[in-house]
Design an enzyme around this catalytic site. Structure first.
Site, PDB file in Angstrom:
ATOM      1  N   GLN A 269     -11.840  -0.725  15.953  1.00 22.90           N
ATOM      2  CA  GLN A 269     -11.972   0.675  15.561  1.00 22.90           C
ATOM      3  C   GLN A 269     -13.226   0.868  14.705  1.00 22.90           C
ATOM      4  OE1 GLN A 269      -7.215   1.046  14.922  1.00 22.90           O
ATOM      5  NE2 GLN A 269      -8.338   2.861  14.274  1.00 22.90           N
TER       6      GLN A 269
ATOM      7  N   GLU B 152      -4.279  12.975  13.096  1.00 20.35           N
ATOM      8  CA  GLU B 152      -3.178  12.314  12.408  1.00 20.35           C
ATOM      9  C   GLU B 152      -2.170  13.281  11.821  1.00 20.35           C
ATOM     10  OE1 GLU B 152      -5.761   9.996   9.980  1.00 20.35           O
ATOM     11  OE2 GLU B 152      -5.798   8.399  11.462  1.00 20.35           O
TER      12      GLU B 152
ATOM     13  N   ARG C 249      -1.862   5.918  12.361  1.00 21.63           N
ATOM     14  CA  ARG C 249      -2.193   7.305  12.675  1.00 21.63           C
ATOM     15  C   ARG C 249      -2.046   8.222  11.465  1.00 21.63           C
ATOM     16  NH1 ARG C 249      -1.141   9.824  18.405  1.00 21.63           N
ATOM     17  NH2 ARG C 249      -2.513  11.600  18.296  1.00 21.63           N
ATOM     18  N   CYS C 250      -2.611   7.786  10.349  1.00 23.71           N
ATOM     19  CA  CYS C 250      -2.672   8.673   9.203  1.00 23.71           C
ATOM     20  C   CYS C 250      -3.818   8.211   8.350  1.00 23.71           C
ATOM     21  CB  CYS C 250      -1.385   8.649   8.388  1.00 23.71           C
ATOM     22  SG  CYS C 250      -1.129   7.141   7.471  1.00 23.71           S
TER      23      CYS C 250
END
Lengths: 287, 805
Positions: free
Chosen positions: B237, B760, B384-385
């Site tokens: 990522q 997110e 996902r935050c």
């Protein structure tokens, strides 16, 4: 997630398969749909040296009626059971149950024979076969014998199959027309084994239950026939009190394991609920 | 092209710029099996590596015997910690300032820990080799429960830290203590609680779960001995960060390291950090002189590479009896597992958990976080935050419901009463953040109106009465979540990773014929950057999005950037795109002025070119300007039309949203049904509404999974019992509810295009909505808080505990 080395065999007849299985001994495993065995091999929980693939044996496939019995070849897939007009007409509960096994991709490969012969308590068909009074045909080096589904299961992954024996056919007595049926399965998600499931096949006479058999899935080390629960509804119009009594009698024979689906107490509780719901739905369907 | 023959609307539409529901360009290859993932990359002579993993959660390693494994046909090497010590790589630094074993050094600290790395000619041989490595273990006492981590007699997990009373984030109080992080005014907060008319206190746990992307973590390392260059294909990522980290720890000059992140099948935070597989594959390639690939299987992914959450939040709110909040006090016990491998900005051991005051105007607050070691897999990544924001949102949203219940007040009314008001922005929170913009009342009221909140409450009251009369076995819950996120890490004044400031970058190069390429420091894992980045450029400089190629993931060609996670791409890189585009546009304007023979100030921008003010027929389009820029630039001007921008954001962005979940639960089985889920998101300026909708659908599905059953669970002996998708809840389309999406638009005042980020929000805001729905359903039976996850059996257990079964 990589299986160990093995030899692959694809016999063309039951006799050849039996010969291979008996001569290769414990290190050989028959391969049907592969949906139980292959994942076990990938985890190396199963490490057979020989795989005897049954897909080359045409005689193991198909559905035919012989008098009052429906005979299903062991290699008939769950998808074929779902698609079969005979099944839908004569034993619709087999279709209803098949549709609750995993998902379409699995049903295209998974077979009835593999499902009943593997002895996995999570499989849906064994409990149903008990409820239907099915018999299994076993062919081995010493010949052919028939075993009732209710006598077949001895423990988790332990069955009446002797070394070298192959389950070749499932014979289901066709239930009387107008019978009621239901397979109630509680699962966490599509593709999961049952948290608890119950198969009910019954007939009514003047609104009262005339005959009834109840099979249970994944509520013990083996599939179960809930005989006391079934007996308690005979001659009775199903009301809430009777349903609750049947659920309690069925719970008395359940011994589920605690797992990700819940503690044993929960699985037993919902096992009873599945029995009640299946009885209710089956009775509503019966003529 | 005669621009006068087509309408302005047609010219605008042709660009497919911001606001357009442009179809995702990357889907053409993804839907046809033409993606290029790490495992698709095959190099000549490539070898495969795989791990021997520990069956024990805590054990001393007595011996490792490689002999039999080395005799397995195809096995070339077996690496252990002893081998890695030769190159000083038996341990590696984590992003959180800790160190982590690459291969077990003397002991193992969690089940499935990497013990030895087998290198073979193919995957089958590698797996055969693994099974032939003989490791002798001596089991040690296991520490599973974080609440007992700091008991005086708790087992010592990290012997390497013996005697170290100072950690990366301050003093350590106990041998299993990692850090204590405090924010806020303790005295003022204590005083608020002393004066409070009403208080609540609840231990709210956010269980351990896992990002579980479709594609697991993997890499392919190839060391060229002649050139001394290392090429790494990986599911990264943050490819540039990986390059810098490799340069720092492997002592290879950074220009001789080529990191390539090809297509990535989902990340969700799982692919931010560095894992032992990367180090081992690199070392194995250096040792063997051949490319070495390492690909995790699903079990390894769930059990070994970074988990998320495991936050246990003791939460207190002080309030007046009218329901005005006066103070917030939170203590978090954070279970990091065996190593602190949290992927947060380096100075933030608990991420941005201090956003925990949420959407509410708390005059004072205090937060303390204690991190502890246990015998579990390391991690604590932002699934996902933004960093620990979903934990914070869950904490405050659950606590507000608990306060409402105590006050006998409707939870929507309580929220409306305590929201930060529109005129308070920019708003300085009690725990130190400056919220950029918001209009919470409008969003909340829109949600309540669309769903007919009052009607739903009336229906719930009727259903409860029917339940109590014995007419139904179903209970109904309404779960409200009004979340405020903090994303876009981040400003260099706040954030860095191992000293690298968290800027991001974009380089735009336009070609003579009016097409171009944009290279980015970000890396899409499915977010659709190739589509949306081009849309920003299209609007900014009038080149159709279809004529812009977006390229990411190759550190040799991409400008340095910090990558994609924490909803930072649009807030940071999205800004860099706009800034780079504006540099291009400034040069284009000079060219246009020269060509149209006017002063630059006499030009105005008009969709896809410059027009002379007051002379509509005098127009020069960007396409023509591109040609001129290369072939006939004004005298004294360098040819070419390109620009690069590195953007250090002045502030974070603060997306928010109002969600509502309507759920029915059968108390006899615990089976729930999500009847309705409404999600209103305000992410500022909306670049591609279709991609936003897709992001919201995906994030809500993950939130649904987490709240309703998805967990990484250990038994009391430290065995992980949810190591496959059979037991780790990953909902299919069948289980997933229908999602209704909606929006308001409150642009970010400091972002060049006003965008805030949305990827997110649905995970952050979704989890509390589901959990509040379950809790709301049971509240009339006397419960205040039921811990997640809310799977069937736990719902039944709650019903039973409350006497409903």
């Amino acid at each position: 997630m990589i299986p160990g080395p093995f030899q692959f065999h694809r016999p063309q007849s039951v006799a050849d398969a039996v010969k291979l299985l008996s001569s290769l001994g414990d290190e050989a495993r028959p391969l049907a749909g592969g949906h139980s065995l292959v994942p076990m091999m990938k985890l190396r929980l199963a490490t057979p040296e020989h795989l005897v693939d049954l897909h080359g044996i045409g005689a193991l496939k198909g559905i035919r009626r012989e008098g009052d019995t429906l005979v299903i070849g062991a290699m008939t897939t769950q998808h074929e059971l779902v698609a079969s007009p005979e099944i839908a007409a004569l034993v619709p509960i087999v279709k209803e149950t098949s549709l609750q096994i995993a998902e379409p991709q699995v049903r295209y490969r998974g077979t009835l024979g593999g499902n009943v012969a593997n002895g996995d308590p999570g499989n849906d068909m064994p409990g149903l076969m008990m409820a239907l009074g099915a018999r299994y045909r076993l062919e081995g080096p010493d010949g052919v014998r028939d075993v009732d589904a209710v006598d077949f299961y001895q423990g988790a992954y332990f069955t009446a199959l002797e070394p070298g024996e192959l389950l070749t056919e499932i014979a289901i007595p066709v239930p009387p027309s107008g019978h009621g049926y239901a397979y109630e399965k509680l699962k966490r998600k599509i593709g999961d084994y049952a948290t608890a499931a119950a198969a009910v096949v019954l007939t009514l006479s003047a609104g009262k239950v005339a005959t009834c058999r109840i099979g249970l899935t994944n509520l013990s080390e083996t599939p179960l026939l809930a005989e006391d629960a079934a007996a308690c509804v005979i001659g009775i119009t199903l009301d809430e009190a009777t349903l609750a009594k049947a659920a309690d009698l069925a719970r008395a024979v359940m011994q589920p394991a605690a797992d990700g689906r819940g503690p044993a107490e929960y699985r037993t509780h919902v096992g009873g609920i599945m029995v009640m719901r299946a009885l209710k739905r089956a009775a509503a369907r019966a003529a | 092209m005669n621009d006068m023959t087509i309408t302005r609307a047609e010219r605008e539409a042709k660009l497919e710029g911001m606001g357009c529901k442009r179809k995702r360009v990357e889907d053409i290859r993804f839907t046809q099996g033409k993606g290029n993932y790490v495992d698709d990359v095959k190099l000549p002579g490539m070898l495969h590596g795989d791990f021997v993993r520990s069956p024990h959660p805590h054990a001393r390693i007595k011996s490792i015997d490689k002999e039999k494994a080395l005799k397995v046909p195809g096995v070339l090497a077996v690496l252990t910690a002893e081998d890695l010590k030769g190159v000083n790589l038996a341990w590696m630094p984590t992003l959180a300032g800790d160190v982590q074993m690459v291969l077990a050094d003397g002991k193992v600290l969690f089940q499935n820990q990497e013990v030895a790395f087998v290198v073979a000619t193919d995957r089958y041989a590698a797996d055969d080799g693994i099974n032939a490595v003989e490791v002798e273990y001596e089991a040690l006492p296991v520490l599973v429960d974080p609440f007992h981590a700091m008991d005086p007699d708790a087992p010592v997990l990290r012997e390497d830290l013996a005697g170290k009373t100072e950690g990366a984030h301050g003093p350590r109080r106990h041998h299993n203590h990692i850090f204590e992080w405090t924010v806020g005014d303790r005295d003022l907060t204590d005083a608020a609680f002393r004066k409070a008319e009403v208080t609540i206190k609840e231990m709210i746990s956010y269980h351990r779960t896992h990002p579980s992307p479709l594609e697991t973590c993997q890499c392919l390392c190839s060391f060229d001995k002649v050139k001394g260059e290392l090429t790494i294909y990986g599911t990264f990522q943050a490819p540039h960060v990986i390059r810098t980290v490799v340069a720092l720890i492997a002592k290879i000059p950074e220009h001789k390291i080529h990191v390539i992140a090809p297509d990535i099948g989902g990340g969700f935070g799982n692919k931010v950090g560095a894992y032992p597989g990367y180090i081992c594959a690199a070392v194995a390639s250096i040792v063997t002189g051949r490319p070495v690939k390492w690909v995790e299987d699903r079990i390894e992914n769930l059990c070994a590479t970074s988990f998320a959450r495991d936050y246990h939040m003791t939460t207190e709110i002080a309030a007046t009896k009218e329901g005005k909040v006066t103070g917030l006090r939170v203590h978090v016990l954070a279970d990091h597992g065996a190593f602190d491998a949290c992927a947060d900005p380096s100075k933030w051991p608990a991420g941005f958990f201090n956003i925990v005051t949420g959407s509410y105007d708390f005059p004072t607050a205090h937060l303390a976080v204690d991190g502890v070691y246990t015998n579990k897999a390391p991690g604590g990544v932002a699934y996902r935050c933004s960093f620990r924001v979903t934990e914070a949102a869950y904490c405050i949203e659950r606590a507000m419901d608990i306060l409402a219940q105590k006050l006998g007040m409707d939870p929507a009314e309580l929220r409306l009463k305590n929201f930060i008001r529109q005129e308070q922005f920019p708003y300085h929170s009690a725990l130190g953040w400056e919220y950029d913009s918001g209009d919470y009342h409008t969003a909340m009221k829109k949600m309540m109106e669309v769903v007919d909140y009052a009607g739903l409450r009336r229906e719930q009251a009727e259903k409860r009465a029917a339940f109590q009369r014995g007419e139904t076995r179903e209970i109904m819950g309404l779960g409200i979540s009004f979340f405020t996120e903090i994303v876009g890490a981040g400003p260099s004044k706040n954030c860095d990773i191992l000293g690298i400031a968290m800027f991001d970058s974009c380089e735009i190069r336009l070609h003579p014929t009016g097409a171009g390429i944009a290279r980015m420091g970000t890396k899409s894992q499915g977010q659709g950057h190739e589509t949306t980045w081009a849309q920003i450029i299209a609007t900014e400089i009038g080149i159709p999005a279809d004529d812009i190629m977006v390229e990411e993931g190759n550190t040799d060609t991409a400008p340095y950037g910090l990558g994609t996670y924490g909803s930072r791409s649009t807030p940071v890189a999205g800004a860099a795109i706009a800034m780079a585009a504006r540099k291009v546009k400034a040069k284009a304007q000079m060219i246009a002025a020269y060509r149209l023979e006017v002063h630059e100030d006499d030009l105005e921008w008009d969709i896809d070119g410059f027009r002379v003010k007051g002379l509509p027929e005098k127009f020069l389009g960007m396409k023509d300007i591109c040609w001129i820029a290369y072939n006939a630039p004004p005298p004294g001007m360098e040819p070419g039309l390109e620009a690069v921008s590195y953007y250090d954001p002045p502030n974070m962005t603060y997306p928010f949203g109002a969600y509502l979940c309507v759920m029915d639960i059968d108390v006899d089985t615990g089976v729930y049904k999500v009847r309705r889920f409404y999600a209103l998101d305000d992410c500022g300026t909306r670049i591609n509404p279709m991609i936003i909708e897709g992001q919201v659908h995906g994030g809500l599905t993950e939130a649904f999974a987490i709240a309703m059953g998805q967990e990484i669970r250990y038994d009391e002996n430290g065995n992980v019992v949810t190591g496959s998708f059979m037991d780790f809840f990953l909902p299919t389309a069948v289980e997933t509810p229908h999602w209704e999406t909606d929006f308001t638009v409150t642009p970010s005042p400091h972002h060049p295009i006003g965008a805030k980020g949305v990827g997110e929000s649905p995970n952050v805001g979704g989890v509390p909505a589901f959990s509040n729905a379950v809790n709301d359903a049971f509240s009339f039976l006397g419960s205040t808080h039921i811990q997640m996850p809310h799977d069937f059996w736990r719902n039944w257990q709650a019903a039973k505990t409350l006497g409903a079964v």
